[in-house]
Design a protein around this motif. Structure first.
Motif, PDB file in Angstrom:
ATOM      1  N   PRO A  23      90.600   9.063 -11.336  1.00 26.55           N
ATOM      2  CA  PRO A  23      90.698   8.155 -10.188  1.00 26.55           C
ATOM      3  C   PRO A  23      90.385   6.724 -10.600  1.00 26.55           C
ATOM      4  O   PRO A  23      89.397   6.460 -11.288  1.00 26.55           O
ATOM      5  N   GLN A  24      91.252   5.806 -10.219  1.00 28.07           N
ATOM      6  CA  GLN A  24      91.020   4.388 -10.487  1.00 28.07           C
ATOM      7  C   GLN A  24      90.724   3.707  -9.162  1.00 28.07           C
ATOM      8  O   GLN A  24      91.613   3.474  -8.354  1.00 28.07           O
ATOM      9  N   LYS A  25      89.475   3.422  -8.934  1.00 27.82           N
ATOM     10  CA  LYS A  25      89.033   2.788  -7.704  1.00 27.82           C
ATOM     11  C   LYS A  25      88.151   1.603  -8.049  1.00 27.82           C
ATOM     12  O   LYS A  25      87.436   1.611  -9.056  1.00 27.82           O
ATOM     13  N   THR A  26      88.204   0.589  -7.237  1.00 29.20           N
ATOM     14  CA  THR A  26      87.341  -0.574  -7.416  1.00 29.20           C
ATOM     15  C   THR A  26      86.037  -0.330  -6.668  1.00 29.20           C
ATOM     16  O   THR A  26      86.000  -0.318  -5.434  1.00 29.20           O
ATOM     17  N   VAL A  27      84.993  -0.070  -7.425  1.00 28.18           N
ATOM     18  CA  VAL A  27      83.685   0.232  -6.846  1.00 28.18           C
ATOM     19  C   VAL A  27      82.622  -0.555  -7.607  1.00 28.18           C
ATOM     20  O   VAL A  27      82.835  -0.966  -8.752  1.00 28.18           O
ATOM     21  N   PRO A  28      81.458  -0.765  -6.998  1.00 27.46           N
ATOM     22  CA  PRO A  28      80.395  -1.501  -7.693  1.00 27.46           C
ATOM     23  C   PRO A  28      79.893  -0.797  -8.950  1.00 27.46           C
ATOM     24  O   PRO A  28      79.532  -1.442  -9.930  1.00 27.46           O
ATOM     25  N   VAL A  29      79.868   0.553  -8.929  1.00 20.90           N
ATOM     26  CA  VAL A  29      79.326   1.307 -10.062  1.00 20.90           C
ATOM     27  C   VAL A  29      80.342   2.367 -10.468  1.00 20.90           C
ATOM     28  O   VAL A  29      80.443   3.423  -9.849  1.00 20.90           O
ATOM     29  N   GLN A 320      79.984  11.772  -1.362  1.00 19.14           N
ATOM     30  CA  GLN A 320      78.758  11.090  -0.923  1.00 19.14           C
ATOM     31  C   GLN A 320      78.429   9.915  -1.833  1.00 19.14           C
ATOM     32  O   GLN A 320      78.030   8.841  -1.372  1.00 19.14           O
ATOM     33  N   LEU A 321      78.578  10.133  -3.133  1.00 16.62           N
ATOM     34  CA  LEU A 321      78.305   9.045  -4.072  1.00 16.62           C
ATOM     35  C   LEU A 321      79.329   7.923  -3.918  1.00 16.62           C
ATOM     36  O   LEU A 321      78.981   6.738  -3.985  1.00 16.62           O
ATOM     37  N   LEU A 322      80.584   8.294  -3.713  1.00 15.79           N
ATOM     38  CA  LEU A 322      81.628   7.290  -3.566  1.00 15.79           C
ATOM     39  C   LEU A 322      81.379   6.417  -2.347  1.00 15.79           C
ATOM     40  O   LEU A 322      81.627   5.196  -2.368  1.00 15.79           O
ATOM     41  N   GLU A 323      80.883   7.023  -1.282  1.00 17.34           N
ATOM     42  CA  GLU A 323      80.552   6.249  -0.083  1.00 17.34           C
ATOM     43  C   GLU A 323      79.479   5.201  -0.365  1.00 17.34           C
ATOM     44  O   GLU A 323      79.404   4.175   0.318  1.00 17.34           O
ATOM     45  N   ARG A 324      78.657   5.465  -1.371  1.00 17.24           N
ATOM     46  CA  ARG A 324      77.616   4.507  -1.762  1.00 17.24           C
ATOM     47  C   ARG A 324      78.085   3.579  -2.875  1.00 17.24           C
ATOM     48  O   ARG A 324      77.279   2.853  -3.469  1.00 17.24           O
ATOM     49  N   GLY A 325      79.394   3.608  -3.174  1.00 17.33           N
ATOM     50  CA  GLY A 325      79.946   2.704  -4.172  1.00 17.33           C
ATOM     51  C   GLY A 325      79.765   3.168  -5.599  1.00 17.33           C
ATOM     52  O   GLY A 325      79.852   2.358  -6.527  1.00 17.33           O
ATOM     53  N   ILE A 326      79.541   4.479  -5.797  1.00 17.81           N
ATOM     54  CA  ILE A 326      79.310   5.021  -7.135  1.00 17.81           C
ATOM     55  C   ILE A 326      80.392   6.063  -7.428  1.00 17.81           C
ATOM     56  O   ILE A 326      80.538   7.045  -6.700  1.00 17.81           O
ATOM     57  N   LEU A 327      81.142   5.839  -8.505  1.00 19.91           N
ATOM     58  CA  LEU A 327      82.239   6.728  -8.864  1.00 19.91           C
ATOM     59  C   LEU A 327      81.872   7.509 -10.116  1.00 19.91           C
ATOM     60  O   LEU A 327      81.612   6.933 -11.175  1.00 19.91           O
ATOM     61  N   ILE A 328      81.819   8.849  -9.988  1.00 23.21           N
ATOM     62  CA  ILE A 328      81.598   9.703 -11.162  1.00 23.21           C
ATOM     63  C   ILE A 328      82.827  10.596 -11.304  1.00 23.21           C
ATOM     64  O   ILE A 328      83.876  10.289 -10.753  1.00 23.21           O
ATOM     65  N   THR A 348      70.172   3.512 -12.470  1.00 22.18           N
ATOM     66  CA  THR A 348      69.237   3.572 -11.345  1.00 22.18           C
ATOM     67  C   THR A 348      69.978   3.836 -10.040  1.00 22.18           C
ATOM     68  O   THR A 348      69.555   4.675  -9.230  1.00 22.18           O
ATOM     69  N   ALA A 349      71.084   3.135  -9.830  1.00 25.81           N
ATOM     70  CA  ALA A 349      71.862   3.327  -8.603  1.00 25.81           C
ATOM     71  C   ALA A 349      72.352   4.760  -8.494  1.00 25.81           C
ATOM     72  O   ALA A 349      72.289   5.380  -7.416  1.00 25.81           O
ATOM     73  N   PHE A 350      72.838   5.322  -9.610  1.00 27.28           N
ATOM     74  CA  PHE A 350      73.315   6.708  -9.590  1.00 27.28           C
ATOM     75  C   PHE A 350      72.176   7.673  -9.291  1.00 27.28           C
ATOM     76  O   PHE A 350      72.315   8.577  -8.450  1.00 27.28           O
ATOM     77  N   LEU A 351      71.049   7.514  -9.973  1.00 31.47           N
ATOM     78  CA  LEU A 351      69.944   8.456  -9.810  1.00 31.47           C
ATOM     79  C   LEU A 351      69.371   8.401  -8.396  1.00 31.47           C
ATOM     80  O   LEU A 351      69.012   9.436  -7.826  1.00 31.47           O
ATOM     81  N   GLU A 352      69.305   7.227  -7.838  1.00 30.68           N
ATOM     82  CA  GLU A 352      68.813   7.122  -6.459  1.00 30.68           C
ATOM     83  C   GLU A 352      69.774   7.801  -5.491  1.00 30.68           C
ATOM     84  O   GLU A 352      69.354   8.465  -4.538  1.00 30.68           O
ATOM     85  N   ALA A 353      71.069   7.656  -5.745  1.00 36.61           N
ATOM     86  CA  ALA A 353      72.058   8.255  -4.847  1.00 36.61           C
ATOM     87  C   ALA A 353      72.119   9.766  -5.016  1.00 36.61           C
ATOM     88  O   ALA A 353      72.216  10.501  -4.020  1.00 36.61           O
ATOM     89  N   ILE A 354      72.058  10.252  -6.256  1.00 42.61           N
ATOM     90  CA  ILE A 354      72.152  11.694  -6.469  1.00 42.61           C
ATOM     91  C   ILE A 354      70.916  12.401  -5.932  1.00 42.61           C
ATOM     92  O   ILE A 354      70.981  13.574  -5.537  1.00 42.61           O
ATOM     93  N   ALA A 355      69.790  11.705  -5.883  1.00 44.29           N
ATOM     94  CA  ALA A 355      68.582  12.311  -5.328  1.00 44.29           C
ATOM     95  C   ALA A 355      68.783  12.642  -3.848  1.00 44.29           C
ATOM     96  O   ALA A 355      68.279  13.663  -3.368  1.00 44.29           O
ATOM     97  N   VAL A 356      69.567  11.808  -3.168  1.00 50.88           N
ATOM     98  CA  VAL A 356      69.865  12.079  -1.762  1.00 50.88           C
ATOM     99  C   VAL A 356      70.771  13.301  -1.644  1.00 50.88           C
ATOM    100  O   VAL A 356      70.695  14.062  -0.680  1.00 50.88           O
ATOM    101  N   SER A 357      71.618  13.511  -2.655  1.00 51.24           N
ATOM    102  CA  SER A 357      72.545  14.650  -2.656  1.00 51.24           C
ATOM    103  C   SER A 357      71.941  15.921  -3.217  1.00 51.24           C
ATOM    104  O   SER A 357      72.594  16.962  -3.224  1.00 51.24           O
ATOM    105  N   ALA A 358      70.702  15.847  -3.702  1.00 52.14           N
ATOM    106  CA  ALA A 358      70.082  16.999  -4.355  1.00 52.14           C
ATOM    107  C   ALA A 358      70.080  18.250  -3.484  1.00 52.14           C
ATOM    108  O   ALA A 358      70.197  19.360  -4.026  1.00 52.14           O
ATOM    109  N   PRO A 359      69.942  18.151  -2.164  1.00 47.79           N
ATOM    110  CA  PRO A 359      69.988  19.381  -1.354  1.00 47.79           C
ATOM    111  C   PRO A 359      71.298  20.158  -1.506  1.00 47.79           C
ATOM    112  O   PRO A 359      71.385  21.318  -1.128  1.00 47.79           O
TER     113      PRO A 359
END
Length: 364
Positions: A23-29, A320-328, A348-359
């Protein structure tokens, strides 16, 4: 009326296939295609620009077909006593590998890989009419000597592809396994070291095995450690006779004068360009440690990315990560995702976001 591929007379063996693409998307991370997200140092960029500007003045002439200066510089960078005659280069390591398959593969021939591995291998095989054969890996996506050699004996391929460290899993391949495969195979063995610079310090390269093995080829790229993905420069080391075969299939003047000039500029500053590698390793280990703490399963990585399992809903976590501007990256392995080790801020941005997705992780 809209024309589709099904309406066109393409080769039968290409029907139903999909082209390579992330995927080629323009995202902050953007942490999905294993780019080096550190910028090129400004002084290096100025030198590269000056070299490219000088090359522009001669664009009325064809470039050096043998890219003599670049081969000399690449041999110097790789070391191991390599001579420029043992070096080849092309527009990214994908083109290097395509030329290998054009020269040594083709109809009636086969290439063996160890799945899951780099998806382009299969696409390059199909594009050259080479049969693509896959063998399995050991637990944790590791590849033992016994497993690798057994597959070589079973399938007797014309070409073996060893991705070391492996993409998309990140798992290293031991020098003992590479040596055993090189000695067991009757055909060409390609060791794809696209991510080698990110391996733990002291890890031996397959370059150490080249002497006396004319059918062993070691591929590298400037896209990753050199932060040069947009320049499209890949290269290969091997026996001069094995490289001669690639001249039979390469397009005339396949490396532009601008590409050669830019690559020479980067190589002239190799130490400075690679200074960011240690920081990327730090972020890779940070990602692995934190993902494990959150209950995911990160795999051993010698690359600039981490594959992690234990994800109950990969698509949901991805979104969920993409909604936060993070593309993996979703890489097609059930329950798994892959993330590139970026800058400290991106990590840091990824780890903070993935922690929210940990459930969303799988229950143990």
């Amino acid at each position: 009326m809209v024309t589709s591929l099904d309406d066109l007379p393409i080769r039968d063996d290409l029907r139903g296939r999909s082209p390579y693409g992330a995927p080629q998307k323009t995202v902050p991370v953007a942490l999905n295609v294993n780019e080096n997200s550190h910028p090129i140092p400004e002084d290096v960029a100025h030198d590269i620009v000056a070299r490219v500007a000088a090359a522009i003045l001669t664009l009325n002439r064809y470039p050096d077909r043998e890219f003599t200066a670049l081969r000399r510089a690449l041999a110097g960078y790789l070391g191991h006593g390599l001579d420029p005659a043992q070096i080849w280069a092309a527009n990214g390591s994908n083109e290097v590998l395509q030329q290998v398959l054009q020269a040594y593969g083709g109809p009636g021939r086969s290439v063996l890989g160890f799945a899951p591995t780099y998806s382009m291998y299969g696409l390059l095989a199909s594009g050259t009419g080479t049969e693509w054969i896959t063998a399995g890996r050991d637990d944790g996506f590791e590849l033992s000597t016994a497993t690798a050699v057994a597959a070589v004996h079973e399938h007797d391929p014309d070409i073996v592809m060893l991705c070391a460290p492996n993409n998309p899993t990140g798992t290293p391949v031991s020098i003992e396994t590479i040596e055993a495969v090189a000695d067991a195979a009757r055909g060409i063995v390609v060791v794809d070291e696209a991510y080698f610079e990110f391996a733990d310090p002291g890890t031996p390269s397959a370059l150490t095995l080249l002497a006396g093995r004319p059918r062993l080829l070691v591929s590298r790229t400037m896209s990753k450690a050199f932060a040069f993905a947009g320049a499209r420069v890949g290269y290969l080391a091997g026996d001069p006779a094995a490289i001669d075969a690639l001249r039979l299939v390469r397009l005339p003047y396949h490396l532009s004068a601008l590409t050669q000039a830019a690559a020479l500029g980067a190589l002239a500053h190799a130490t400075e360009m690679l200074a960011m590698v240690d920081e990327i390793r730090v972020q890779r280990e940070r990602i692995s440690d934190e993902l494990a703490r959150l209950g995911f399963r990160p795999y051993r990585s010698g690359s600039n990315f981490v594959l992690f399992g234990g994800v109950a809903d990969p698509r949901g976590v991805f979104e969920q990560l993409l909604e936060r501007g993070i593309l993996i990256r979703e890489i097609g392995i059930p329950g798994h995702l892959r993330v590139t080790a970026g800058t400290e801020a991106e990590t840091t941005a990824f780890l903070e976001a993935i922690a929210v997705s940990a459930p969303n992780r799988m229950a143990p």
